[in-house]
Write a protein that holds these residues in place. Structure first.
Motif, PDB file in Angstrom:
ATOM      1  N   ALA A 142      12.237  -1.107 -11.438  1.00 24.38           N
ATOM      2  CA  ALA A 142      12.626  -0.393 -10.215  1.00 24.38           C
ATOM      3  C   ALA A 142      14.088  -0.649  -9.884  1.00 24.38           C
ATOM      4  CB  ALA A 142      11.754  -0.831  -9.044  1.00 24.38           C
ATOM      5  N   ALA A 197       9.241   4.795  -2.419  1.00 26.58           N
ATOM      6  CA  ALA A 197       9.528   4.943  -3.853  1.00 26.58           C
ATOM      7  C   ALA A 197       9.324   6.369  -4.334  1.00 26.58           C
ATOM      8  CB  ALA A 197       8.637   4.006  -4.656  1.00 26.58           C
ATOM      9  N   THR A 198      10.071   6.698  -5.374  1.00 25.53           N
ATOM     10  CA  THR A 198       9.898   7.953  -6.105  1.00 25.53           C
ATOM     11  C   THR A 198       9.973   7.634  -7.596  1.00 25.53           C
ATOM     12  OG1 THR A 198      12.281   8.421  -6.209  1.00 25.53           O
ATOM     13  CG2 THR A 198      11.055   9.352  -4.335  1.00 25.53           C
ATOM     14  N   THR A 199       9.699   8.644  -8.397  1.00 24.20           N
ATOM     15  CA  THR A 199       9.960   8.512  -9.820  1.00 24.20           C
ATOM     16  C   THR A 199      11.471   8.383 -10.013  1.00 24.20           C
ATOM     17  OG1 THR A 199      10.109  10.891 -10.088  1.00 24.20           O
ATOM     18  CG2 THR A 199       7.935   9.893 -10.422  1.00 24.20           C
ATOM     19  N   TRP A 259      10.998   3.577 -11.542  1.00 22.40           N
ATOM     20  CA  TRP A 259      10.976   4.029 -10.156  1.00 22.40           C
ATOM     21  C   TRP A 259      12.334   3.825  -9.487  1.00 22.40           C
ATOM     22  CZ3 TRP A 259       7.128   0.315 -11.569  1.00 22.40           C
ATOM     23  CH2 TRP A 259       5.868   0.862 -11.811  1.00 22.40           C
ATOM     24  N   LEU A 267       3.957  -1.135  -6.407  1.00 19.07           N
ATOM     25  CA  LEU A 267       4.061  -0.337  -7.628  1.00 19.07           C
ATOM     26  C   LEU A 267       3.683  -1.119  -8.884  1.00 19.07           C
ATOM     27  CD1 LEU A 267       7.506   1.345  -6.879  1.00 19.07           C
ATOM     28  CD2 LEU A 267       5.265   2.487  -6.869  1.00 19.07           C
TER      29      LEU A 267
END
Length: 174
Positions: free
Chosen positions: A12, A62-64, A72, A105
């Motif tokens: 991340a 969070a996002t991709t 992430w 995550l």
């Protein structure tokens, strides 16, 4: 370390975002440019559904990661520095909420920029101290499953501030 956070091979990457989540300058703009249109699309979806008023300072989501080597992107908004109001707890929260999100995550490695030190004008040495203390405190409290946190500085001055904060804080031992 001094480097380009968009090239970090970690689970991340934390984005020092603005509340719109739709890109901007500094780290935010660099992450959006490097991640490509998938990141903007993910952020637009979040704005339409979960965060219609934007992401508040001190929170994270969070996002991709689009085209980034990370899995992430964790977006967080730091506070704008103020000499008349102590917002250090909000800056610390940006770090801890990002780590909580990383834990959720299942991320084992996380890269942070120096949140709020660009356009939001937080003094670098103070921001580094707050960041290191927040990360250490959370790791101590939770005994987290995160293996590595990397503070990615954009220049040697920022790296020196983070190294000094880490020296002053000392090792994390139980």
């Amino acid at each position: 370390m001094t480097g380009d956070i968009t090239t970090m091979k970690v689970d991340a990457v934390v984005n020092a975002a603005n509340s719109t989540l739709l890109g901007g300058g500094g780290v935010d703009g660099a992450i959006h440019r490097a991640a490509g249109p998938q990141l903007l699309a993910a952020c637009e979806t979040i704005r339409r559904t979960k965060l219609k008023k934007g992401l508040p300072a001190g929170k994270a989501i969070a996002t991709t990661a689009g085209d980034l080597p990370a899995k992430w992107v964790i977006h967080t908004v730091g506070p704008v520095y103020s000499i008349s109001e102590d917002l250090s707890h909000v800056l610390a929260s940006a770090y801890t909420e990002s780590l909580y999100t990383a834990l959720y995550l299942g991320a084992r490695t996380v890269a942070f920029p120096a949140i709020s030190t660009g356009a939001y004008s937080w003094p670098m040495a103070d921001a580094a101290r707050i960041a290191v203390e927040a990360v250490h405190s959370l790791a101590w409290e939770l005994g987290t499953d995160i293996d590595e946190v990397i503070f990615v500085a954009f220049d040697s001055r920022a790296e020196a501030a983070f190294r000094e904060a880490l020296r002053n804080r000392g090792p994390l031992t139980r």
